[in-house]
Scaffold this motif. Structure first.
Motif, PDB file in Angstrom:
ATOM      1  N   THR A 192    -136.724 -44.294-100.063  1.00  0.00           N
ATOM      2  CA  THR A 192    -136.917 -42.852 -99.876  1.00  0.00           C
ATOM      3  C   THR A 192    -135.739 -42.245 -99.121  1.00  0.00           C
ATOM      4  OG1 THR A 192    -139.322 -43.086 -99.877  1.00  0.00           O
ATOM      5  CG2 THR A 192    -138.426 -41.099 -98.878  1.00  0.00           C
ATOM      6  N   THR A 195    -132.853 -41.770-101.456  1.00  0.00           N
ATOM      7  CA  THR A 195    -133.061 -40.627-102.351  1.00  0.00           C
ATOM      8  C   THR A 195    -132.757 -39.321-101.623  1.00  0.00           C
ATOM      9  OG1 THR A 195    -134.765 -41.797-103.599  1.00  0.00           O
ATOM     10  CG2 THR A 195    -134.771 -39.401-103.748  1.00  0.00           C
ATOM     11  N   LEU A 219    -139.501 -36.649-104.826  1.00  0.00           N
ATOM     12  CA  LEU A 219    -140.294 -37.833-104.482  1.00  0.00           C
ATOM     13  C   LEU A 219    -141.652 -37.904-105.157  1.00  0.00           C
ATOM     14  CD1 LEU A 219    -139.581 -37.696-100.628  1.00  0.00           C
ATOM     15  CD2 LEU A 219    -138.405 -39.114-102.321  1.00  0.00           C
TER      16      LEU A 219
END
Length: 473
Positions: A192, A195, A219
């Motif tokens: 995460t 990203t 997400l």
């Protein structure tokens, strides 16, 4: 978000190492490393004195020895850690019926449910009293965070380390969170974070500024919306008493797909060891081993194997995970690997001690070539010709001598074992003696309980000597 800091997060300081320092007067204030001592051993916990040299948990023990060669490297004593954890959790239970243990050394407490006045000074007083009670009862220090949510209470306890207390006042949350890295937010792992980094988002403030819609786009709906709420200081998660996890698992997403089969196997073995460390920290064992493989095209496979009985043996979990991987094609590339254990059960403290001792002994067997092998692994002949188990003396474990009493193994080699004779209540570091490894007067022993004897009306007695020194600080 509560309007008062009535959620408490306790995190014991360098728990395993601090327990060892409290139990061994000669190690107080000195670098201590607890973990696997064999060639492939991994650090479980390092004392703050050892961390100064760069030693940290999950580091290879061989690397730790290079960074801090003068530290005491000790075999874990899980039954003792469980005993101390039981005392600490008992003190938390006196504060509130809502205590949520996360591991042996970490828990949330809902002080509001315990009737504590929702005022900053009142909750601060409760936190300070708790820290004093834990130190007096066990000789080990803990750090306390107090806030209006679980996320912030945990952040506060991190800021309080070591051996401190931090209160996050209601209304100051966003100012505090803003400059922190996005990994501070619960649920933001390496994948995460990467990203978000690619989208130019690095801090909590930048996460909040991105907006919910953008985070959902990056997400997904559930993860994006949840992350936005936490980044803006909204955390409604309650403290849940007596959590009963159904499984323990770990996983890693790799920056580049793994195509080398050997690398995949090594990463899986590493994850299996991490999973077992979590399992042991929770005082649990499990019957079913599960692996998760996400391939280059995002297709995800899971495979599982149920064992004959529950285990917390890293070798058993590694072998099961390796067998499961044999049936999975990884040639096109692996994006994510995971290992989990389900079908959880509780081990008795005695079982944990025996398993941990056997596992560490097996790992260290042959490390000092020409010495005794793992306890019970080889046999030697007694004078009367009867076969008896050979003994392996692992650093840190307890022994008792027929004349000199209780002590612990400092080290062994060349057919000798060195023992320091001291107990937690010793006024000063104990004397050191060396014996042959087969000395009939020397025997393995169970750990000495690390609970302070009670004196007077319910007040735990401090250890012999200075109380602060007993914390290992």
């Amino acid at each position: 978000m509560r309007g008062s800091p009535t959620i408490l997060h306790l995190d014991m300081d360098a728990f395993y190492a601090s327990v060892e320092q409290a139990a061994k007067p000669s190690l107080r204030g000195k670098p201590v490393v607890v973990g696997g001592i064999g060639p492939r051993g991994v650090v479980a916990t390092a004392s703050y004195e050892a961390r100064v040299f760069g030693v940290h948990s999950a580091m290879a023990t061989a690397q730790a020895r290079r960074l801090c060669p003068n530290a005491a490297y000790l075999t874990p004593r899980f039954s003792l850690y469980q005993q101390v954890s039981g005392v600490v959790m008992g003190l938390l239970a006196e504060l509130s019926p809502l205590v949520e243990p996360l591991s042996l050394d970490e828990a949330f407490v809902d002080l509001e449910a315990g009737g504590v006045e929702p005022a900053t000074e009142a909750v601060r007083a409760v936190g300070e009293r708790l820290r004093g009670d834990i130190l007096a009862a066990t000789g080990v220090s803990g750090s306390v965070g107090l806030a209006g949510s679980k996320m912030l209470a945990k952040i506060a306890s991190e800021q309080a380390k070591p051996d401190g207390l931090v209160v996050i006042e209601p209304g100051t949350e966003l100012e505090l969170l803003g400059p922190m890295p996005v990994r501070t937010i619960p649920g933001v792992g390496p994948a995460t974070a990467e990203t978000l980094r690619r989208a130019g988002i690095h801090t909590v403030a930048e996460t909040a500024e991105a907006g919910e819609a953008e985070l959902v786009r990056l997400l997904g709906k559930a993860h994006g919306a949840g992350l936005y709420a936490l980044a803006t200081g909204h955390d409604e998660r309650p403290v849940v008493a007596e959590r009963d996890a159904k499984s323990v698992s770990v996983e890693d997403t790799f920056a580049e797909d793994l195509t080398d089969r050997t690398r995949v196997q090594l990463e899986l073995a590493r994850l299996a060891d991490r999973c077992v460390r979590r399992l042991r920290a929770a005082g649990r064992s499990g019957r079913t081993v599960v692996i998760k493989v996400r391939r280059y095209d995002f297709s995800t496979l899971t495979r599982s194997e149920t064992l004959r009985g529950p285990t917390d043996d890293p070798a058993v979990v590694r072998e099961a995970a390796a067998r499961l991987l044999e049936g999975v094609d990884t040639t096109a590339g692996v994006r994510l690997l995971g290992v989990g254990v389900s079908g959880l059960a509780d081990y008795t403290q005695e079982d944990l001690f025996a398993q941990a001792r056997a596992a560490e002994a097996a790992e260290a067997a042959g490390e000092d070539g020409g010495l005794q092998d793992a306890e019970g692994a080889l046999e030697r002949r007694a004078d009367d010709g009867e076969a008896v188990p050979a003994r392996r003396w692992l650093p840190g474990l307890d022994v008792v001598h027929r004349e000199l009493g209780r002590g612990w193994v400092q080290g062994s080699g060349l057919g000798r074992v060195t023992v320091r004779f001291e107990e937690p209540w010793s006024a000063a570091p104990g004397r050191v003696r060396t014996f042959t490894v087969d000395d009939p007067d020397l025997e393995p022993a169970e750990p000495v309980p690390l609970i302070r004897p009670v004196v007077g009306e319910g007040a735990p007695a401090p250890p012999v000597g200075d109380v602060a020194a007993a914390s290992g600080r």
